[in-house]
Design a protein around this motif. Structure first.
Motif, PDB file in Angstrom:
ATOM      1  N   LEU A 124       0.525   2.861   4.220  1.00  0.00           N
ATOM      2  CA  LEU A 124       1.445   1.744   3.979  1.00  0.00           C
ATOM      3  C   LEU A 124       2.849   2.305   3.881  1.00  0.00           C
ATOM      4  O   LEU A 124       3.100   3.239   3.110  1.00  0.00           O
ATOM      5  N   SER A 125       3.758   1.726   4.660  1.00  0.00           N
ATOM      6  CA  SER A 125       5.172   2.110   4.570  1.00  0.00           C
ATOM      7  C   SER A 125       5.970   0.957   3.975  1.00  0.00           C
ATOM      8  O   SER A 125       5.822  -0.190   4.393  1.00  0.00           O
ATOM      9  N   VAL A 126       6.793   1.260   2.997  1.00  0.00           N
ATOM     10  CA  VAL A 126       7.694   0.294   2.374  1.00  0.00           C
ATOM     11  C   VAL A 126       9.109   0.797   2.630  1.00  0.00           C
ATOM     12  O   VAL A 126       9.456   1.925   2.251  1.00  0.00           O
ATOM     13  N   MET A 127       9.931  -0.030   3.295  1.00  0.00           N
ATOM     14  CA  MET A 127      11.208   0.440   3.841  1.00  0.00           C
ATOM     15  C   MET A 127      12.324  -0.560   3.539  1.00  0.00           C
ATOM     16  O   MET A 127      12.059  -1.732   3.277  1.00  0.00           O
ATOM     17  N   PRO A 128      13.584  -0.131   3.631  1.00  0.00           N
ATOM     18  CA  PRO A 128      14.703  -1.058   3.437  1.00  0.00           C
ATOM     19  C   PRO A 128      14.966  -1.925   4.669  1.00  0.00           C
ATOM     20  O   PRO A 128      15.720  -2.890   4.585  1.00  0.00           O
ATOM     21  N   ASP A 129      14.326  -1.581   5.812  1.00  0.00           N
ATOM     22  CA  ASP A 129      14.476  -2.366   7.037  1.00  0.00           C
ATOM     23  C   ASP A 129      13.410  -1.910   8.018  1.00  0.00           C
ATOM     24  O   ASP A 129      12.726  -0.903   7.810  1.00  0.00           O
ATOM     25  N   LYS A 130      13.282  -2.656   9.111  1.00  0.00           N
ATOM     26  CA  LYS A 130      12.250  -2.341  10.092  1.00  0.00           C
ATOM     27  C   LYS A 130      12.489  -1.002  10.766  1.00  0.00           C
ATOM     28  O   LYS A 130      11.546  -0.339  11.216  1.00  0.00           O
ATOM     29  N   ALA A 131      13.740  -0.574  10.846  1.00  0.00           N
ATOM     30  CA  ALA A 131      14.055   0.699  11.491  1.00  0.00           C
ATOM     31  C   ALA A 131      13.539   1.894  10.701  1.00  0.00           C
ATOM     32  O   ALA A 131      13.410   2.996  11.234  1.00  0.00           O
ATOM     33  N   GLY A 132      13.246   1.680   9.421  1.00  0.00           N
ATOM     34  CA  GLY A 132      12.699   2.759   8.617  1.00  0.00           C
ATOM     35  C   GLY A 132      13.706   3.841   8.290  1.00  0.00           C
ATOM     36  O   GLY A 132      13.394   5.037   8.314  1.00  0.00           O
ATOM     37  N   SER A 133      14.948   3.439   7.981  1.00  0.00           N
ATOM     38  CA  SER A 133      15.994   4.414   7.648  1.00  0.00           C
ATOM     39  C   SER A 133      15.661   5.198   6.383  1.00  0.00           C
ATOM     40  O   SER A 133      16.167   6.292   6.158  1.00  0.00           O
ATOM     41  N   ASP A 134      14.838   4.626   5.551  1.00  0.00           N
ATOM     42  CA  ASP A 134      14.307   5.304   4.368  1.00  0.00           C
ATOM     43  C   ASP A 134      12.924   4.707   4.178  1.00  0.00           C
ATOM     44  O   ASP A 134      12.616   3.625   4.708  1.00  0.00           O
ATOM     45  N   TYR A 135      12.062   5.353   3.451  1.00  0.00           N
ATOM     46  CA  TYR A 135      10.742   4.752   3.268  1.00  0.00           C
ATOM     47  C   TYR A 135       9.955   5.420   2.147  1.00  0.00           C
ATOM     48  O   TYR A 135      10.197   6.562   1.785  1.00  0.00           O
ATOM     49  N   GLN A 136       9.028   4.642   1.609  1.00  0.00           N
ATOM     50  CA  GLN A 136       7.979   5.147   0.738  1.00  0.00           C
ATOM     51  C   GLN A 136       6.685   5.052   1.548  1.00  0.00           C
ATOM     52  O   GLN A 136       6.384   4.008   2.123  1.00  0.00           O
ATOM     53  N   MET A 137       5.922   6.131   1.603  1.00  0.00           N
ATOM     54  CA  MET A 137       4.675   6.115   2.361  1.00  0.00           C
ATOM     55  C   MET A 137       3.502   6.366   1.433  1.00  0.00           C
ATOM     56  O   MET A 137       3.482   7.346   0.687  1.00  0.00           O
ATOM     57  N   LEU A 138       2.520   5.472   1.492  1.00  0.00           N
ATOM     58  CA  LEU A 138       1.339   5.554   0.640  1.00  0.00           C
ATOM     59  C   LEU A 138       0.112   5.738   1.527  1.00  0.00           C
ATOM     60  O   LEU A 138      -0.131   4.939   2.439  1.00  0.00           O
ATOM     61  N   ASN A 139      -0.651   6.801   1.254  1.00  0.00           N
ATOM     62  CA  ASN A 139      -1.870   7.075   2.014  1.00  0.00           C
ATOM     63  C   ASN A 139      -3.020   6.285   1.380  1.00  0.00           C
ATOM     64  O   ASN A 139      -3.721   6.771   0.487  1.00  0.00           O
ATOM     65  N   ILE A 140      -3.204   5.052   1.869  1.00  0.00           N
ATOM     66  CA  ILE A 140      -4.200   4.159   1.278  1.00  0.00           C
ATOM     67  C   ILE A 140      -5.611   4.672   1.533  1.00  0.00           C
ATOM     68  O   ILE A 140      -6.461   4.668   0.634  1.00  0.00           O
ATOM     69  N   LYS A 141      -5.884   5.112   2.731  1.00  0.00           N
ATOM     70  CA  LYS A 141      -7.222   5.583   3.076  1.00  0.00           C
ATOM     71  C   LYS A 141      -7.629   6.776   2.214  1.00  0.00           C
ATOM     72  O   LYS A 141      -8.755   6.831   1.699  1.00  0.00           O
TER      73      LYS A 141
END
Length: 486
Positions: free
Chosen positions: A79-96
């Motif tokens: 799961l990626s949580v970002m400030p925009d669709k371009a993904g200029s910054d992000y939090q990435m969560l390895n759900i699996k």
């Protein structure tokens, strides 16, 4: 006819703005990937998030030609949580990986609209497993019920090799059989089709004795570990997941998974500085599949959320995954499903908007809807907008070039058109077909449908597109890997 849901029940809040206080508006957003507009930064603003399992099977399985069941997480799930669709910054969560560490296989499945689910309550994460997996089936008896040439109808008694099956759900999935629910004379045309009241008690199947000359040979195939069964559990299992708190961004927070083949639908609820909703001025019809299910007490009514009482009545729905409510949409089967109301309206200007996907033309005159008169139509016919004004709407843009959204697969479109300049006499509203009739039925998924009694401005069209992206999501490409690639 019932007038909607009375006070709109749980639909009154789903996909709409609400407030827990005048300074704390909240919105609900959903889709395979979606923005939440007007978010505020912080780790306490996202109130909830759920990630839904989904299983797909492309083709008709038989023992000689098994069809794999593809599910969310087969090839990884981040799961990626970002400030925009371009993904200029992000939090990435390895759900699996979190699911596997908790003792699960890390795959989110579904059967007949019931799904596994990863749930976040704003602080903690958990997995709710509702779908069981059995590699093989323990057969206790096989009884022949009927014969037709080389075909045999047999009742297979036994049990799954796993946690107990619910007695309340008849449908199950297999890589070597396909569920038909058909015990009529038509069953002889559905070799290796299965049906049952519950897999807990076994199942009935039609098979060919030239493939399996003895019951022992049939039994060995059914029991073999290569024969996979997905079924609904009697008691869901819960797992605590070790995942971090999610932080929202200023102005916009974008949610997406990297699931490559089967993408999960996600639903989020979040505090925002200002709630974004569809334009309400002139809105005379508003219909959605969000928040609906095939077990709703009032499932035959598609309420008008504009508040004008133009509720639609569902006709000929089987209320299955192929004909009824899906996960956030209304599934029309293209055979005889439609939703309709007879409603007289006289007006000069109309604007219509659909959020729609999976439009398939099973007949030569398939309509998605929407409004009609004795000699007047405004809607989508064969995936193309039907309007005399020649001004069309596609994903927030207005053009004089018409669109064609038929046979485009799962891609979600926000489309519509205008009609004005002369008096138009409407006698009804129909979704899934036209003319309050099943003969123009179209196979499709409709998420939202809006009718306005005025012409929306270009700015309002763009606003509504943003709202639809928040409510229903949009399409972005994902790759199964650890990099934030879309």
């Amino acid at each position: 006819m019932m007038n909607g849901l009375g006070n709109l029940g749980h639909l009154g809040k789903l996909g709409h703005a609400s407030t827990s206080g005048t300074n704390h508006p909240e919105v609900e957003a959903s889709g395979r990937a979606f923005p939440i507009w007007n978010t505020k930064p912080g780790d306490d603003k996202l109130l909830s998030l759920s990630i839904h399992g989904l299983t797909e099977q492309i083709g008709t399985p038989t023992p000689a030609n098994p069809v794999p069941m593809r599910s969310v997480g087969d090839s990884g799930l981040f799961l990626s949580v970002m400030p925009d669709k371009a993904g200029s910054d992000y939090q990435m969560l390895n759900i699996k990986e979190a699911m596997k560490k908790a003792g699960h296989d890390g795959i989110l499945r579904s059967v007949n609209g019931i799904y596994d689910e990863v749930v976040y309550n704003g602080k903690e994460w958990k997995l709710i497993q509702r779908i069981g997996v059995s590699t093989g089936f323990t057969v206790t008896s096989i009884s022949t019920l009927n014969s037709n040439g080389d075909l045999r109808e047999v009742l297979v008694r036994g049990s799954v090799k796993g946690t107990q099956v619910t007695p309340d759900i008849s449908v199950f999935y297999s890589n070597k059989f396909y569920y038909t629910g058909d015990s009529t004379s038509n069953k002889w045309n559905k070799v290796y089709g299965v049906w049952t009241n519950s897999l807990r008690y076994g199942f009935t199947v039609v098979y060919d004795i030239t493939d399996y000359p003895t019951e022992e040979a049939l039994k060995a195939m059914i029991e073999d570990e290569s024969t996979i069964y997905y079924y609904v559990l009697f008691t869901p299992a819960e797992y605590s997941l070790d995942l971090p708190v999610i932080t929202t961004y200023d102005e916009q927070t974008y949610f997406a998974s990297n699931a490559a083949e089967v993408k999960p639908r996600m639903i989020a609820r979040c505090k925002v500085s200002k709630a974004l909703d569809y334009i309400r001025e002139g809105l005379i019809g508003y219909y959605t599949g969000r928040g609906r299910s095939n077990t709703d007490e009032n499932k035959n009514i598609l309420p008008d959320l504009s508040g004008n009482g133009n509720d639609l009545e569902n006709k000929n729905f089987a209320y299955t995954v192929d004909s009824g409510y899906g996960d956030g949409y209304i599934q029309y089967d293209g055979v005889d499903d439609f939703s309709s109301v007879e409603k007289a309206m006289t007006n000069i200007d109309f604007t219509i908007l659909f959020t729609i996907s999976d439009v398939e033309l099973l007949t030569g005159n398939s309509w998605s809807g929407l409004i009609y008169g004795s000699s007047y139509y405004l809607g989508i016919n064969k995936g193309i907008c039907f309007s005399s004004e020649n001004r069309y709407i596609m994903n927030g843009n207005i053009s004089k070039t018409n669109f064609n959204i038929s046979n485009k697969g799962k891609e979600i479109f926000v489309v519509g058109c205008f009609n004005g300049g002369k008096e138009n006499n409407v006698i009804g509203i129909t979704l899934g077909s036209i003319n309050n009739s099943p003969i123009y039925a179209c196979k499709q998924k409709i998420y939202d449908a809006l009718i306005y009694n005025r012409e929306l401005t270009e700015e309002e069209i763009k606003h509504n597109y943003k709202a639809s992206c928040q409510y229903n999501g949009e399409d972005i490409d994902g790759k199964a890997g650890e990099n934030n690639e879309f």
